[in-house]
Design an enzyme around this catalytic site. Sequence first.
Site, short mmCIF file in Angstrom:
data_model
loop_
_atom_site.label_atom_id
_atom_site.label_comp_id
_atom_site.label_asym_id
_atom_site.label_seq_id
_atom_site.Cartn_x
_atom_site.Cartn_y
_atom_site.Cartn_z
N GLY A 1 33.77 29.39 44.21
CA GLY A 1 35.13 28.90 44.00
C GLY A 1 35.84 28.53 45.27
N CYS B 1 38.76 41.36 47.85
CA CYS B 1 39.50 41.45 46.58
C CYS B 1 39.70 42.93 46.27
CB CYS B 1 38.78 40.71 45.47
SG CYS B 1 37.05 41.18 45.22
#
Length: 444
Positions: free
Chosen positions: A266, A381
């Site tokens: 991504g 993350c």
Amino acid sequence: MNASPTPQALPLSRLLNHTADAVRAVRSGASLNEALAACPVPARPGTQALSFQVMRGLGRAQALRGQLARRAPPAWVDALLLTALALLCEAEEAGYAEHTLVDQAVEAVKQRERASSSFVNAVLRRFLREREALLAAVARDPVAQWNHPRWWIERLQRDWPEHWQALLSANNQRPPMTLRVNAARATAEAYLERLQAAGLEGTAIGPQAVRLDLPCPVSRLPGFEAGDVSVQDLAAQWAAPLLLEAEGGRLPRGARVLDACAAPGGKTAHLLELAELDLLALDSDAARLARVEDTLARLQLRAELKAADARQPEAWWDGRPFDAILMDAPCSAAGIVRRHPDVRWLRRDADIAQLAGIQRDMLEALWPLLKPGGRLLYCTCSVFKAEGQPQIDAFLQRHSEARQLAAPGHALPLPHNADVAAHPGPAAAAHDGFFYALLEKRPV
């Protein structure tokens, strides 16, 4: 009653069978993704929906089972029992009436472990009779109350004493579906018009970001196969602009860039949508790297792909320094628990120090590959502080030639989080938890 998103053609007992398989696999250390991959394709969507709900309520279900049956039954029966208890606690969300859940759970056991069917029936019917007292009893257990391991709760209490409860609650919510509109094709506002024409509603929450009111299959997204749009959380969309646009100015056309942990692709694709780059996408997992290749092919983008360990540049680096490096480091994934609710049950407290060591080693291995004046974006993350600023502070102490540029730092997955005001997009837009630090290598 059955308002469930699961396929109506499949009996609930069959879905409960597969869900129990998935729960047993996670409790044995496998990821939910791995468990679902082993599920028959027709049953997979329904099994995933139920499995996610069970993972979000597993702490309470385990405490209830402990109250109802002091001795754990055989592993698969226990997994089925936990599945049923978790769903019964939130039967409305599951979309089934309580008596239907009990009957179908007993039927599921009969299909696999008939001798245990009377036991499961008795336990579940006792829960329905004594629900209030049982729930009150287990509510005193933090693991049951918050549906997270005790060590996870305690770590958040230390790291975020003012936010830990909100973080735990947020982890048990369904995540929003956020889109990234291809900057070379359209703006978020323009894409909203296409969504509305397709009968879908959403809100622009960034220059290229659209949050859908309701999640939907990507096949319903206008222009998805043509590369007009991708699915990517808002916080993940900050990476490419942060690396490309820094205090020293925008990276020049054709800049040599390394995406050191590229899969699933991504952020790689976002970089290439925003700039013309000489980009090397690296990942240690060849199978995951294939997903990067698929993503780039759909978006009609090009990059060099290589399966290799970023910590061993001698095995893959050609000696040409990079203008910029994106280091999306392996981490606990504590910021994306809404999307991967099994993570909390798979991680152990000792993992955090081990992961911090990998992050440190990766920083040390990649830093020499950056040219003077270049920049490195470190991100995880995670909401655990050990995977954030302390890691960067220690690196800066070891490297006098490094300086930290402006970047979001820790972005908590909470609406109205004070830190969010410094980030792109409206403060009320919930996003995943991330940490970002941007480093510049000063000439020596």
